[in-house]
Write a protein that holds these residues in place. Structure first.
Motif, short mmCIF file in Angstrom:
data_model
loop_
_atom_site.label_atom_id
_atom_site.label_comp_id
_atom_site.label_asym_id
_atom_site.label_seq_id
_atom_site.Cartn_x
_atom_site.Cartn_y
_atom_site.Cartn_z
N GLU A 196 1.56 21.41 81.56
CA GLU A 196 2.07 21.48 80.23
C GLU A 196 1.14 20.80 78.82
N ALA A 197 0.90 20.22 79.02
CA ALA A 197 -0.28 19.82 78.67
C ALA A 197 -1.34 20.96 77.70
N VAL A 198 -1.87 21.31 78.64
CA VAL A 198 -3.02 22.54 78.66
C VAL A 198 -2.57 22.94 77.73
N LEU A 199 -1.17 24.16 78.20
CA LEU A 199 -0.50 25.27 77.21
C LEU A 199 -0.28 24.65 76.26
N ASN A 200 0.13 23.14 75.91
CA ASN A 200 0.20 22.88 74.55
C ASN A 200 -1.35 22.77 73.94
N HIS A 201 -2.30 22.96 73.97
CA HIS A 201 -3.56 23.09 73.01
C HIS A 201 -4.23 24.11 73.06
N ILE A 202 -3.27 25.32 73.92
CA ILE A 202 -4.72 26.28 74.27
C ILE A 202 -3.74 27.70 72.98
N PRO A 203 -4.88 28.92 73.00
CA PRO A 203 -4.23 29.86 72.41
C PRO A 203 -3.28 30.41 72.41
N LYS A 204 -2.28 31.19 71.95
CA LYS A 204 -1.30 32.00 72.39
C LYS A 204 -1.79 33.16 73.03
N GLY A 205 -1.69 33.56 74.33
CA GLY A 205 -2.08 34.80 74.97
C GLY A 205 -3.13 34.85 76.16
N THR A 206 -3.52 33.21 75.79
CA THR A 206 -4.60 32.73 76.83
C THR A 206 -4.01 31.69 77.80
N GLU A 207 -2.40 31.57 78.06
CA GLU A 207 -1.71 30.64 78.80
C GLU A 207 -2.27 31.10 80.86
N GLU A 208 -2.66 32.45 80.90
CA GLU A 208 -2.77 32.50 82.47
C GLU A 208 -4.54 32.18 82.89
N LEU A 209 -5.11 32.67 81.73
CA LEU A 209 -6.38 31.77 81.80
C LEU A 209 -7.29 30.27 82.03
N ASN A 210 -6.10 30.08 81.11
CA ASN A 210 -6.49 28.21 80.99
C ASN A 210 -5.62 27.55 82.34
N ILE A 211 -4.67 28.11 82.80
CA ILE A 211 -4.25 27.44 84.50
C ILE A 211 -5.06 28.09 85.16
N LYS A 212 -5.58 28.95 85.05
CA LYS A 212 -6.35 29.77 86.14
C LYS A 212 -7.35 29.03 86.21
N ALA A 213 -8.63 28.14 85.26
CA ALA A 213 -9.48 27.17 85.00
C ALA A 213 -8.44 26.30 84.92
N MET A 214 -7.93 25.48 84.63
CA MET A 214 -7.49 23.95 85.26
C MET A 214 -7.69 24.04 86.68
N ARG A 215 -6.91 24.79 87.06
CA ARG A 215 -6.87 24.78 88.62
C ARG A 215 -8.42 25.05 89.53
N LEU A 216 -8.77 25.94 89.19
CA LEU A 216 -10.28 26.08 89.50
C LEU A 216 -11.12 24.87 89.99
N GLY A 217 -11.08 24.39 88.51
CA GLY A 217 -11.30 22.66 87.95
C GLY A 217 -11.22 21.76 88.92
N ALA A 218 -9.89 21.34 89.45
CA ALA A 218 -9.27 20.95 91.05
C ALA A 218 -9.87 21.45 92.27
N GLU A 219 -10.54 22.37 92.63
CA GLU A 219 -10.48 23.20 94.07
C GLU A 219 -11.88 22.96 93.93
N LEU A 220 -12.44 23.21 92.44
CA LEU A 220 -14.07 22.68 92.81
C LEU A 220 -14.28 21.16 93.54
N VAL A 221 -13.70 20.39 92.56
CA VAL A 221 -13.97 19.08 93.39
C VAL A 221 -13.55 18.40 94.72
N LYS A 222 -12.43 19.19 95.22
CA LYS A 222 -11.82 19.00 96.52
C LYS A 222 -12.88 20.19 97.78
#
Length: 193
Positions: free
Chosen positions: A151-177
């Motif tokens: 929700e916080a990510v979606l509140n601060h990114i340009p419209k139209g980049t939602e899918e890309l940014n959620i993918k980036a957020m999940r990728l960051g978590a995956e890299l740590v795992k």
């Protein structure tokens, strides 16, 4: 949850300030108390920059990070400067290109992740590095629920980049795992040697 003091560092234009704003908002959405601050080098773009967030269950009386519980660095120059003032329990997250001295690797959990490379090659947008970093920091410290972070990510990114940014957020978590899994395997090999 213990009090978390996060210090994000890099160069202007990498989005480290937005990163701390997003993680602070996610923690706030989960009902935690937060404080966020930032400072720039002489040039806003390209100069060194530092942003900090304090997150706690209780009221925060002192708003400056003294000893971070987590240091994130996206450039060598910012790492060299800000790694001098860390505590024994500070978790260090750096881009894989950053050289972390062995003395720090011996004493700290160091997650050396392909943040900048993944933004370019996997997400296909170098501007997504900060969102990858946010996902990594949240996974490393379990600060906010995934729902609140999204929700916080979606509140601060340009419209139209939602899918890309959620993918980036999940990728960051995956890299740590993945990094922690590899470290665990390395420790087990050492134990059996």
């Amino acid at each position: 949850m213990a009090k978390e003091q996060l210090r994000f560092t890099g160069s202007g234009g990498q989005g480290v300030i937005l990163g701390t704003i997003i993680i602070a908002e996610a923690a706030f959405l989960d009902g935690k108390k937060v404080v966020q601050s930032q400072s720039y080098g002489p040039e806003a773009r390209g100069g060194m920059c530092k942003a900090e967030t304090i997150i706690d269950e209780k009221n925060i009386n002192y708003t400056k990070v003294e000893i971070p519980s987590l240091l994130l660095s996206l450039t060598q120059i910012s790492f060299n400067k800000y790694s001098k003032k860390i505590g024994p329990d500070t978790v260090i997250i750096v881009d894989e290109e950053i050289d972390v001295p062995l003395r720090l690797r011996a004493k700290h959990e160091v997650l050396s992740l392909p943040i900048l490379c993944s933004a370019k090659e996997v997400i296909k947008n170098p501007m997504a590095a900060n969102i990858i970093a946010v996902g990594a920091v949240n996974e490393a410290l379990q600060i906010a629920s995934v729902k609140s972070l999204e929700e916080a990510v979606l509140n601060h990114i340009p419209k139209g980049t939602e899918e890309l940014n959620i993918k980036a957020m999940r990728l960051g978590a995956e890299l740590v795992k993945q990094s922690r899994e590899e470290d665990k395997k390395g420790e087990e090999k050492k134990a059996h040697a």
